[in-house]
Write a protein that holds these residues in place. Structure first.
Motif, PDB file in Angstrom:
ATOM      1  N   LYS A 170       0.826  -1.207   0.000  1.00 38.54           N
ATOM      2  CA  LYS A 170       0.000   0.000   0.000  1.00 38.54           C
ATOM      3  C   LYS A 170       0.861   1.257   0.000  1.00 38.54           C
ATOM      4  O   LYS A 170       0.463   2.281  -0.530  1.00 38.54           O
ATOM      5  CB  LYS A 170      -0.934   0.002   1.200  1.00 38.54           C
ATOM      6  N   LYS A 171       2.019   1.177   0.629  1.00 42.76           N
ATOM      7  CA  LYS A 171       2.963   2.303   0.619  1.00 42.76           C
ATOM      8  C   LYS A 171       4.249   1.829  -0.039  1.00 42.76           C
ATOM      9  O   LYS A 171       4.730   0.739   0.238  1.00 42.76           O
ATOM     10  CB  LYS A 171       3.258   2.784   2.035  1.00 42.76           C
ATOM     11  N   ARG A 172       4.803   2.676  -0.888  1.00 44.20           N
ATOM     12  CA  ARG A 172       6.021   2.310  -1.591  1.00 44.20           C
ATOM     13  C   ARG A 172       7.231   2.646  -0.726  1.00 44.20           C
ATOM     14  O   ARG A 172       7.293   3.698  -0.102  1.00 44.20           O
ATOM     15  CB  ARG A 172       6.113   3.047  -2.919  1.00 44.20           C
ATOM     16  N   HIS A 173       8.193   1.754  -0.741  1.00 46.95           N
ATOM     17  CA  HIS A 173       9.452   2.019  -0.069  1.00 46.95           C
ATOM     18  C   HIS A 173      10.287   2.918  -0.960  1.00 46.95           C
ATOM     19  O   HIS A 173      10.339   2.749  -2.169  1.00 46.95           O
ATOM     20  CB  HIS A 173      10.202   0.710   0.205  1.00 46.95           C
ATOM     21  N   ARG A 174      10.931   3.896  -0.361  1.00 47.60           N
ATOM     22  CA  ARG A 174      11.725   4.869  -1.122  1.00 47.60           C
ATOM     23  C   ARG A 174      12.922   4.179  -1.746  1.00 47.60           C
ATOM     24  O   ARG A 174      13.663   3.467  -1.079  1.00 47.60           O
ATOM     25  CB  ARG A 174      12.196   5.981  -0.178  1.00 47.60           C
ATOM     26  N   TRP A 175      13.104   4.389  -3.035  1.00 49.38           N
ATOM     27  CA  TRP A 175      14.236   3.813  -3.760  1.00 49.38           C
ATOM     28  C   TRP A 175      14.706   4.831  -4.775  1.00 49.38           C
ATOM     29  O   TRP A 175      13.926   5.302  -5.591  1.00 49.38           O
ATOM     30  CB  TRP A 175      13.819   2.524  -4.463  1.00 49.38           C
ATOM     31  N   GLU A 176      15.981   5.186  -4.726  1.00 52.91           N
ATOM     32  CA  GLU A 176      16.532   6.144  -5.668  1.00 52.91           C
ATOM     33  C   GLU A 176      17.699   5.484  -6.391  1.00 52.91           C
ATOM     34  O   GLU A 176      18.749   5.255  -5.801  1.00 52.91           O
ATOM     35  CB  GLU A 176      16.983   7.407  -4.956  1.00 52.91           C
ATOM     36  N   PRO A 177      17.511   5.183  -7.677  1.00 51.47           N
ATOM     37  CA  PRO A 177      18.551   4.459  -8.408  1.00 51.47           C
ATOM     38  C   PRO A 177      19.838   5.254  -8.600  1.00 51.47           C
ATOM     39  O   PRO A 177      20.895   4.677  -8.789  1.00 51.47           O
ATOM     40  CB  PRO A 177      17.894   4.159  -9.759  1.00 51.47           C
ATOM     41  N   TRP A 178      19.758   6.570  -8.523  1.00 49.22           N
ATOM     42  CA  TRP A 178      20.946   7.388  -8.773  1.00 49.22           C
ATOM     43  C   TRP A 178      21.470   8.039  -7.502  1.00 49.22           C
ATOM     44  O   TRP A 178      22.174   9.039  -7.563  1.00 49.22           O
ATOM     45  CB  TRP A 178      20.626   8.474  -9.793  1.00 49.22           C
ATOM     46  N   ALA A 179      21.145   7.500  -6.344  1.00 42.11           N
ATOM     47  CA  ALA A 179      21.512   8.121  -5.072  1.00 42.11           C
ATOM     48  C   ALA A 179      23.024   8.246  -4.896  1.00 42.11           C
ATOM     49  O   ALA A 179      23.490   9.171  -4.241  1.00 42.11           O
ATOM     50  CB  ALA A 179      20.917   7.332  -3.913  1.00 42.11           C
ATOM     51  N   ASP A 180      23.796   7.340  -5.470  1.00 43.38           N
ATOM     52  CA  ASP A 180      25.246   7.364  -5.289  1.00 43.38           C
ATOM     53  C   ASP A 180      25.978   8.216  -6.321  1.00 43.38           C
ATOM     54  O   ASP A 180      27.193   8.373  -6.235  1.00 43.38           O
ATOM     55  CB  ASP A 180      25.800   5.933  -5.347  1.00 43.38           C
ATOM     56  N   GLU A 181      25.254   8.760  -7.285  1.00 41.53           N
ATOM     57  CA  GLU A 181      25.876   9.557  -8.344  1.00 41.53           C
ATOM     58  C   GLU A 181      26.173  10.977  -7.862  1.00 41.53           C
ATOM     59  O   GLU A 181      25.631  11.435  -6.863  1.00 41.53           O
ATOM     60  CB  GLU A 181      24.955   9.624  -9.569  1.00 41.53           C
ATOM     61  N   HIS A 182      27.022  11.665  -8.612  1.00 41.71           N
ATOM     62  CA  HIS A 182      27.321  13.070  -8.344  1.00 41.71           C
ATOM     63  C   HIS A 182      26.010  13.865  -8.436  1.00 41.71           C
ATOM     64  O   HIS A 182      25.156  13.547  -9.270  1.00 41.71           O
ATOM     65  CB  HIS A 182      28.332  13.573  -9.388  1.00 41.71           C
ATOM     66  N   PRO A 183      25.827  14.879  -7.594  1.00 38.35           N
ATOM     67  CA  PRO A 183      24.557  15.619  -7.606  1.00 38.35           C
ATOM     68  C   PRO A 183      24.167  16.178  -8.984  1.00 38.35           C
ATOM     69  O   PRO A 183      22.986  16.184  -9.330  1.00 38.35           O
ATOM     70  CB  PRO A 183      24.783  16.756  -6.608  1.00 38.35           C
ATOM     71  N   VAL A 184      25.125  16.620  -9.777  1.00 41.66           N
ATOM     72  CA  VAL A 184      24.797  17.157 -11.105  1.00 41.66           C
ATOM     73  C   VAL A 184      24.236  16.040 -11.993  1.00 41.66           C
ATOM     74  O   VAL A 184      23.225  16.223 -12.686  1.00 41.66           O
ATOM     75  CB  VAL A 184      26.040  17.804 -11.764  1.00 41.66           C
ATOM     76  N   ILE A 185      24.845  14.875 -11.940  1.00 42.09           N
ATOM     77  CA  ILE A 185      24.369  13.735 -12.728  1.00 42.09           C
ATOM     78  C   ILE A 185      23.003  13.292 -12.225  1.00 42.09           C
ATOM     79  O   ILE A 185      22.088  13.045 -13.008  1.00 42.09           O
ATOM     80  CB  ILE A 185      25.386  12.579 -12.690  1.00 42.09           C
ATOM     81  N   ARG A 186      22.866  13.205 -10.890  1.00 43.05           N
ATOM     82  CA  ARG A 186      21.601  12.765 -10.304  1.00 43.05           C
ATOM     83  C   ARG A 186      20.455  13.703 -10.701  1.00 43.05           C
ATOM     84  O   ARG A 186      19.400  13.250 -11.131  1.00 43.05           O
ATOM     85  CB  ARG A 186      21.729  12.690  -8.779  1.00 43.05           C
ATOM     86  N   TRP A 187      20.664  15.013 -10.581  1.00 44.88           N
ATOM     87  CA  TRP A 187      19.602  15.970 -10.924  1.00 44.88           C
ATOM     88  C   TRP A 187      19.335  15.991 -12.426  1.00 44.88           C
ATOM     89  O   TRP A 187      18.195  16.156 -12.856  1.00 44.88           O
ATOM     90  CB  TRP A 187      19.946  17.362 -10.400  1.00 44.88           C
ATOM     91  N   SER A 188      20.377  15.809 -13.240  1.00 54.49           N
ATOM     92  CA  SER A 188      20.186  15.760 -14.699  1.00 54.49           C
ATOM     93  C   SER A 188      19.344  14.547 -15.087  1.00 54.49           C
ATOM     94  O   SER A 188      18.435  14.652 -15.923  1.00 54.49           O
ATOM     95  CB  SER A 188      21.537  15.698 -15.417  1.00 54.49           C
ATOM     96  N   LEU A 189      19.650  13.397 -14.495  1.00 54.62           N
ATOM     97  CA  LEU A 189      18.875  12.189 -14.793  1.00 54.62           C
ATOM     98  C   LEU A 189      17.436  12.322 -14.297  1.00 54.62           C
ATOM     99  O   LEU A 189      16.504  11.899 -14.981  1.00 54.62           O
ATOM    100  CB  LEU A 189      19.554  10.965 -14.174  1.00 54.62           C
TER     101      LEU A 189
END
Length: 136
Positions: free
Chosen positions: A45-64
């Protein structure tokens, strides 16, 4: 009316070509994307938070993240257009919603997917590709 068609003939041809291309694109892309949904994506019923790009550089993460959301909005617009033109409008809108980020998104996705007609189409596509049906 015939005068309007004559005046806007080029526009009508562009719309016809766009309709044909979007129809073919959805026939190819929507099943591929639906099959790639993990089978347990809608199980909770509730989704567990998952971020596939969490380990990337912030610029790459925000661009993706920006690219993913932009792609989602493109799918939503194309899906809305396909509600009046040939294509799989509702499934395309659903795929677009799955790409974008907004509060309450998971609840909306789950509500739409749990409608029997939508779930049946998704599971039929998954079955044809040898994937397990979505767990609900």
């Amino acid at each position: 009316m015939p005068d309007w068609i004559t005046i806007n003939e080029a526009t009508l041809w562009y719309l016809a070509v766009f309709s044909f291309i979007s129809f073919i694109a959805t026939l190819l892309l929507v099943p591929v994307l639906v099959v790639r949904i993990p089978e347990d994506y809608f199980a909770e019923k509730k989704r567990h938070r998952w971020e596939p790009w969490a380990d990337e550089h912030p610029v790459i993460r925000w661009s993706l993240l920006l690219a993913k959301n932009l792609l989602g909005y493109i799918f939503i617009v194309l899906g809305i257009i396909m509600l009046v033109l040939p294509g799989q409008g509702i499934l395309t809108i659903l795929i677009g919603i799955m790409f974008i980020n907004f509060p309450g998104k998971y609840r909306l996705e789950r509500w739409v997917v749990l409608r029997a007609p939508v779930l049946n189409v998704i599971n039929r596509l998954r079955r044809r590709s040898g994937r397990m049906p979505l767990l609900t």
